[in-house]
Design an enzyme around this catalytic site. Structure first.
Site, PDB file in Angstrom:
ATOM      1  N   TYR A   1      -4.962   4.973  -7.217  1.00  0.00           N
ATOM      2  CA  TYR A   1      -5.485   3.608  -7.085  1.00  0.00           C
ATOM      3  C   TYR A   1      -6.372   3.519  -5.841  1.00  0.00           C
ATOM      4  O   TYR A   1      -7.514   3.052  -5.896  1.00  0.00           O
ATOM      5  CB  TYR A   1      -4.320   2.617  -6.975  1.00  0.00           C
ATOM      6  CG  TYR A   1      -4.761   1.237  -6.543  1.00  0.00           C
ATOM      7  CD1 TYR A   1      -5.508   0.441  -7.400  1.00  0.00           C
ATOM      8  CD2 TYR A   1      -4.456   0.746  -5.269  1.00  0.00           C
ATOM      9  CE1 TYR A   1      -5.944  -0.821  -7.002  1.00  0.00           C
ATOM     10  CE2 TYR A   1      -4.872  -0.504  -4.871  1.00  0.00           C
ATOM     11  CZ  TYR A   1      -5.614  -1.284  -5.738  1.00  0.00           C
ATOM     12  OH  TYR A   1      -6.052  -2.528  -5.335  1.00  0.00           O
TER      13      TYR A   1
HETATM   14  O1  LIG Z   1      -3.022  -4.405  -0.179  1.00  0.00           O
HETATM   15  C1  LIG Z   1      -3.244  -3.580  -1.027  1.00  0.00           C
HETATM   16  O2  LIG Z   1      -4.139  -2.776  -0.873  1.00  0.00           O
HETATM   17  C2  LIG Z   1      -2.419  -3.507  -2.272  1.00  0.00           C
HETATM   18  O3  LIG Z   1      -1.321  -4.417  -2.157  1.00  0.00           O
HETATM   19  C3  LIG Z   1      -0.399  -4.340  -3.190  1.00  0.00           C
HETATM   20  O4  LIG Z   1       0.233  -3.069  -3.125  1.00  0.00           O
HETATM   21  P1  LIG Z   1       1.579  -2.949  -2.290  1.00  0.00           P
HETATM   22  O5  LIG Z   1       1.348  -3.214  -0.857  1.00  0.00           O
HETATM   23  O6  LIG Z   1       2.175  -1.636  -2.667  1.00  0.00           O
HETATM   24  O7  LIG Z   1       2.426  -4.186  -2.843  1.00  0.00           O
HETATM   25  P2  LIG Z   1       3.811  -4.260  -3.612  1.00  0.00           P
HETATM   26  O8  LIG Z   1       3.760  -3.484  -4.854  1.00  0.00           O
HETATM   27  O9  LIG Z   1       4.163  -5.691  -3.722  1.00  0.00           O
HETATM   28  O10 LIG Z   1       4.821  -3.542  -2.613  1.00  0.00           O
HETATM   29  C4  LIG Z   1       5.100  -4.102  -1.357  1.00  0.00           C
HETATM   30  C5  LIG Z   1       6.113  -3.280  -0.635  1.00  0.00           C
HETATM   31  O11 LIG Z   1       7.350  -3.332  -1.336  1.00  0.00           O
HETATM   32  C6  LIG Z   1       7.820  -2.020  -1.573  1.00  0.00           C
HETATM   33  N1  LIG Z   1       8.533  -2.036  -2.869  1.00  0.00           N
HETATM   34  C7  LIG Z   1       7.868  -2.228  -4.025  1.00  0.00           C
HETATM   35  C8  LIG Z   1       8.530  -2.266  -5.205  1.00  0.00           C
HETATM   36  C9  LIG Z   1       9.899  -2.073  -5.232  1.00  0.00           C
HETATM   37  O12 LIG Z   1      10.572  -2.088  -6.293  1.00  0.00           O
HETATM   38  N2  LIG Z   1      10.538  -1.876  -4.054  1.00  0.00           N
HETATM   39  C10 LIG Z   1       9.897  -1.849  -2.866  1.00  0.00           C
HETATM   40  O13 LIG Z   1      10.525  -1.661  -1.809  1.00  0.00           O
HETATM   41  C11 LIG Z   1       6.610  -1.123  -1.580  1.00  0.00           C
HETATM   42  O14 LIG Z   1       6.964   0.178  -1.235  1.00  0.00           O
HETATM   43  C12 LIG Z   1       5.745  -1.801  -0.537  1.00  0.00           C
HETATM   44  O15 LIG Z   1       6.109  -1.331   0.736  1.00  0.00           O
HETATM   45  C13 LIG Z   1      -1.066  -4.517  -4.544  1.00  0.00           C
HETATM   46  O16 LIG Z   1      -0.151  -4.251  -5.587  1.00  0.00           O
HETATM   47  C14 LIG Z   1      -2.285  -3.675  -4.697  1.00  0.00           C
HETATM   48  O17 LIG Z   1      -2.938  -4.011  -5.906  1.00  0.00           O
HETATM   49  C15 LIG Z   1      -3.165  -3.929  -3.501  1.00  0.00           C
HETATM   50  O18 LIG Z   1      -4.370  -3.297  -3.563  1.00  0.00           O
END
Ligand SMILES: O=C(O)[C@H]1O[C@H](OP(=O)(O)OP(=O)(O)OC[C@H]2O[C@@H](n3ccc(=O)[nH]c3=O)[C@H](O)[C@@H]2O)[C@H](O)[C@@H](O)[C@@H]1O
Length: 500
Positions: free
Chosen positions: A311
């Protein structure tokens, strides 16, 4: 004699994203008659991995046909628009448009062409316009693009008519509403794919429609559709928010990232480069381009050559691709690196959203933990702050300089972080949700799997502040309160729970 047709229809399980097959009525009757008579259709269709997802236009049911043997090959043939191949060939996406009842031989030739080319881009949409076109449709586009504000100058931006891609998405719907509210013309485009629940996208579409915004149903890979839109409206700006989002899903469906974030982007840029006048483009990059960067906070000049996920790599590629279009064709480009955007009408695949759903349902949530037991952290950014950043970017974007596909002088090329500048750990996010929901989460804490995640993000936003006075004002506590309020009013307390 083959078994009766409905016998082979079983409910689809899991995420059948991009694997739907649409059959028209005449095709269904062709297949049914094939089944009735037992006569082969006498056409040689490649074996579709013994599985086909079928969307029945009469009942709007989605079914999966298993064990597509010889007797069932007609199903594949009775299809007349190949949407695109996002998965391996056998799981090709096939889409049908009721309005074009073509002979099976033509259908077959289109289907087989697409199979041979193994293209990431839909060849079907080049043959057939799915749900666009016609006088009434053009009228809706024109009407939606009308500018209603009278002031000529807004922060140097002037009056705008904006094409918003991904308008039925989370950020796209909010930005569209904000533009319309201040009197700009807005036309949306969205392919309503089912990466996540399309009914949420339809609800956003309804909300926009109530506010006078029309969303065209179509894919940004459909060059004909894009050209048509620019024929109808001289868009001054494109707010490009259509994308395959999500960091971890890239391991499941890598091609969807290539399709939307690379091929779709290029198709859009090709259209914009040839448009006269050329629009200015503001588009969504991502904080994920910083990848394994450890220097905090992340500044736009920091290295972005260590992506941790496909991504992120496609977003980084987007930054390079847009640069070439700026350099060669004089397109004004602004890339916005969004930092984990959250809020009402958000994306159900994101952690804050799925945590909320699971907590309410009493289901466990999985909390990832980084190396050496360090909590993961994100610079969570509230949607209203992001919207202000998007509008500020549009207002200050500067003009494209190309004409007739040729550059006549240098055009702006900008990249900005849009974050909140105050990272919060994931366990803190969970405890804020617990407080707002007045329920305890059942936490499964596990080591972060190697799935593309990065340990933390933290934005330096001084460039955006200097350029268009970007100042986020919503902290996670306040923003999540608004999200939870929206969630409960939208879904109620039982979201997703089976009703006995
Ligand atoms: O800012 C960005 O660039 C990205 O932000 C999000 O990606 P992410 O930060 O991974 O957001 P989440 O999927 O909501 O995850 C947030 C946090 O929760 C954690 N997480 C996620 C899912 C889960 O089941 N458990 C968990 O601890 C992830 O590791 C991460 O640290 C968006 O999903 C992306 O599309 C975007 O581009």
């Amino acid at each position: 004699m083959p078994a009766p047709w409905p016998h082979h229809w079983l409910p689809t399980e899991g995420n059948h994203n991009q694997r739907l097959t649409f059959l028209s009525r005449c095709e269904i009757s062709a297949v049914e008659s094939h089944h009735r008579t037992g006569k082969p259709l006498n056409l040689n269709f490649p074996n579709n991995n013994n599985m086909l997802h079928v969307f029945h236009e009469n009942t709007r049911d989605i079914k999966t046909c298993h064990k597509l043997g010889d007797a069932h090959q007609g199903i594949g043939l009775a299809v007349y628009s190949v949407r695109r191949t996002l998965r391996p060939l056998q799981e090709s996406v096939i889409r049908v448009k009721r309005r074009y009842p073509l002979p099976l031989s033509t259908i077959y030739s289109i289907v087989s062409t697409s199979y041979e080319t193994r293209s990431f881009v839909d060849s079907g949409s080049r043959y057939f316009s799915a749900s666009w076109g016609g006088i009434q449709w053009e009228k809706q586009v024109r009407h939606s693009a009308q500018i209603s504000r009278s002031d000529d100058i807004r922060n140097g931006g002037g009056k705008m008519s904006v094409l918003v891609t991904g308008a039925a998405g989370f950020v796209g719907s909010h930005v569209s509403l904000a533009l319309k509210k201040r009197g700009d013309g807005v036309v949306g485009i969205d392919n309503f794919n089912n990466y996540y629940d399309p009914t949420l996208k339809k609800s956003r579409k309804n909300l926009l429609s109530k506010n006078g915004i029309f969303i065209v149903e179509g894919d940004i890979n459909d060059a004909k559709l894009l050209a048509k839109l620019f024929d109808i409206v001289a868009f001054t700006h494109v707010m490009h928010l259509a994308a395959q989002a999500g960091v971890r899903y890239a391991m499941e469906n890598p091609n969807s990232y290539i399709h939307s974030n690379i091929a779709g982007l290029v198709t859009l840029l090709e259209t914009c480069k040839s448009a006269n006048p050329q629009p200015s483009i503001v588009w969504a990059s991502s904080s994920s381009v910083y990848g394994l960067n450890e220097k905090v906070p992340f500044s736009e000049s920091d290295r972005t050559d260590q992506p941790a996920s496909l991504y992120a790599a496609t977003k980084k590629a987007g930054e390079e691709i847009t640069h070439t279009y700026n350099h060669i064709y004089g397109l004004s480009i602004t890339g916005l690196r969004f930092f984990t955007v959250y809020g009402p009408w958000g994306r159900p695949d994101m952690a804050y959203f799925s945590f909320t759903r699971n907590i309410l349902q009493g289901k466990p949530i999985t909390v990832y933990r980084g190396k050496n037991l360090v909590d993961l952290a994100r610079d969570f950014t509230y949607i209203d702050d992001i919207v202000k950043g998007c509008l500020g970017s549009l207002d200050t974007s500067g003009k494209s300089t190309g004409s007739g596909g040729k550059k006549t002088g240098p055009a702006p090329y900008r990249i900005f972080n849009l974050g909140n500048t105050s990272p919060v750990t994931v366990p803190t996010l969970v405890s804020i949700l617990e407080r707002h929901l007045k329920m305890k989460a059942k936490k499964n804490i596990i080591d972060m799997p190697g799935n593309g995640d990065v340990p933390f993000t933290h934005a330096n936003i001084s460039s955006a502040t200097d350029e268009f006075d970007y100042k986020p004002t919503t902290d996670l506590q306040t923003g999540l309160k608004k999200f939870v309020r929206w969630y409960l009013s939208y879904y109620g307390y039982n979201h997703g729970k089976p009703i006995n």
